[in-house]
Design a protein around this motif. Structure first.
Motif, PDB file in Angstrom:
ATOM      1  N   CYS A 168       0.828  -1.215   0.000  1.00  0.00           N
ATOM      2  CA  CYS A 168       0.000   0.000   0.000  1.00  0.00           C
ATOM      3  C   CYS A 168       0.861   1.264   0.000  1.00  0.00           C
ATOM      4  O   CYS A 168       0.417   2.327   0.421  1.00  0.00           O
ATOM      5  N   GLY A 172       2.831   5.544  -4.349  1.00  0.00           N
ATOM      6  CA  GLY A 172       2.086   6.608  -3.664  1.00  0.00           C
ATOM      7  C   GLY A 172       2.945   7.314  -2.625  1.00  0.00           C
ATOM      8  O   GLY A 172       2.699   8.465  -2.291  1.00  0.00           O
ATOM      9  N   LYS A 191      -3.211  -1.338  -5.897  1.00  0.00           N
ATOM     10  CA  LYS A 191      -3.305  -0.217  -4.936  1.00  0.00           C
ATOM     11  C   LYS A 191      -2.795   1.067  -5.583  1.00  0.00           C
ATOM     12  O   LYS A 191      -3.444   1.581  -6.476  1.00  0.00           O
ATOM     13  N   ALA A 192      -1.632   1.552  -5.128  1.00  0.00           N
ATOM     14  CA  ALA A 192      -1.183   2.851  -5.624  1.00  0.00           C
ATOM     15  C   ALA A 192      -0.698   2.811  -7.070  1.00  0.00           C
ATOM     16  O   ALA A 192      -0.393   3.846  -7.653  1.00  0.00           O
ATOM     17  N   HIS A 270       0.049  12.484  -3.697  1.00  0.00           N
ATOM     18  CA  HIS A 270      -0.519  11.654  -2.626  1.00  0.00           C
ATOM     19  C   HIS A 270      -0.400  12.358  -1.268  1.00  0.00           C
ATOM     20  O   HIS A 270      -1.301  12.261  -0.435  1.00  0.00           O
ATOM     21  N   THR A 298      -1.518   7.243   1.297  1.00  0.00           N
ATOM     22  CA  THR A 298      -2.311   6.498   0.326  1.00  0.00           C
ATOM     23  C   THR A 298      -3.750   6.246   0.795  1.00  0.00           C
ATOM     24  O   THR A 298      -4.617   5.925  -0.012  1.00  0.00           O
ATOM     25  N   MET A 342      -5.534   6.878  -3.564  1.00  0.00           N
ATOM     26  CA  MET A 342      -4.225   6.592  -4.186  1.00  0.00           C
ATOM     27  C   MET A 342      -4.407   6.194  -5.644  1.00  0.00           C
ATOM     28  O   MET A 342      -5.521   5.988  -6.123  1.00  0.00           O
TER      29      MET A 342
END
Ligand SMILES: Cc1ncc(COP(=O)(O)O)c(C=O)c1O
Length: 388
Positions: A168, A172, A191-192, A270, A298, A342
């Motif tokens: 995570c 980001g 995720k990012a 971010h 994030t 994110m």
């Protein structure tokens, strides 16, 4: 209502750019044909750039947990001691994976949401004898970011391999694998980085290969035996097992987007989102769960205010305003909610999410000034001069 326009604001999977979706919808290519092989090579080159490492990149079909498990399966032998540093749900997951592979788990647990005590960590590492130690970059359960750069200073010159879960984080938040002495670092596609779930990306440095080569016992996993994959990752013309052709090309498009934005600009965006969201929460009188100064960029993890039921709040946001946020995880379920901001998320998404949160809270009888959260976020967004 057109649900295709709903906003997915959970901390992964995150919103996927139409550019990536278009790449995913292309006809499936041969996994040994020129077009795919070149695309895979480029994706792996960008992965190294993203992690800021000269190590070997791996991109395998499977979620982030596969990356965690592959790392432990290759590094840890029966009886090896591994220090698992945790302050949340995902940090504790390492303990289970290490135990599943016969390692001796040395827990170093901090309260969920609390910062890692660096002095204590250094002392434990000084006591020595660890094969490896694991740290979360961002624990997605609490919204904490750990100072993996500072921890990297302790890692230098030690035998223990420094393993970082950046599922995570990377893409980001700053992550400089080589500069920060990280030996193994992993993430997931969802995720990012702004691709759908389905791939784990991790990088492995030379110190790790020495450890793997000097194993006394063979790696017990077949698919996750990294020595079998290494030649493919160095030259994707080779074959070990069929790569997820479509997913890799989707990932390539997502990585190109990251490259076009630039790492510094992306990290800044971010950070600004996080500051804006936290400013909005504060103006609404909501507390943020992670210890102050240790918040991830994030995602945000607000504490659900007294008198409000979190499922009702999330339900209203979703059904009435088309915005999905996540509930709390593990032992803080019901007390917290989690908002991902994110990857491909934009300023519009952030403001709309705060606005929906406000409206849901109002409808549930929470006392606040309408627009105050959004107003505070707007101030934070504009004072930073971001165009994001
Ligand atoms: C920090 C962190 N580590 C590991 C994982 C596990 O990844 P996955 O769910 O892709 O297996 C997650 C998932 O949310 C995560 O947030």
């Amino acid at each position: 209502m057109d649900h295709e326009r709903d906003l997915l604001m959970i901390p992964g999977p995150t919103i996927v750019s139409p550019r990536v979706l278009r790449a995913l919808s292309r006809p499936v290519l041969s996994h040994v044909g020129k077009e795919f092989v070149e695309g895979f090579m480029e994706a792996l080159r960008l992965q190294k750039w993203l992690f800021m490492t000269e190590g070997t990149p791996f991109m395998l079909a499977g979620s982030g947990t596969l990356g965690m498990e592959a790392i432990i399966a290759n590094v840890v032998e029966k009886g090896d001691r591994v220090l698992c540093v945790s302050n949340g749900f995902f940090g504790e997951r390492w303990e289970e994976i290490v135990a599943a592979h016969g390692g001796v788990v040395e827990r170093m647990r901090f309260d969920w949401g609390a910062a890692v005590d660096l002095r204590q960590l250094e002392e434990r590492l000084d006591a020595g004898g660890y094969k490896a130690f694991t740290v979360e970059h961002v624990d997605t359960s609490t919204g904490n970011a750990n100072p993996i750069d500072k921890i990297g200073k302790f890692a230098k010159g030690r035998d223990a391999l420094y393993i970082v879960d950046s599922v995570c984080g990377v893409g980001g938040m700053p992550l400089k694998m080589d500069e920060w002495n990280i030996d193994l670092c992993l993430t997931g596609s969802q995720k990012a980085l702004g691709a759908p779930p389905g791939l784990t990306l991790f990088c492995v440095n030379d110190r790790v290969w020495k450890v793997v080569e000097s194993r006394k016992t063979p790696v017990a996993d077949y698919y996750a035996d990294l020595k079998r994959w290494k030649p493919v990752m160095e030259n994707p013309r080779g074959y070990f097992a069929t790569p997820a052709v479509g997913m890799v090309l989707g990932m390539l498009e997502a990585l190109k987007i990251v490259q076009e934005e630039g790492l510094e600009a992306r990290w800044r965006r971010h950070r600004v989102y996080s500051q804006a969201f936290l400013a909005g929460l504060k103006a609404l009188g909501l507390k943020s769960f992670p210890e102050k100064g240790h918040e991830a960029h994030t995602l945000s993890v607000p504490v659900v205010p007294d008198g409000v039921n979190d499922a009702d709040m999330r339900g209203l946001m979703q059904l009435k305003y088309g915005i999905t946020i996540a509930g709390g995880l593990g032992k803080i379920a019901g007390k917290t909610v989690r908002v991902g901001h994110m990857g491909s998320a934009t300023t519009n998404d952030l403001v709309a999410t705060l606005s929906a949160l406000e409206m849901a809270l109002m409808e549930l009888g929470y006392k606040m000034e309408p627009g105050s959260g959004v107003g505070a976020a707007e101030k934070a967004l504009t004072s930073h001069g971001t165009e994001a």
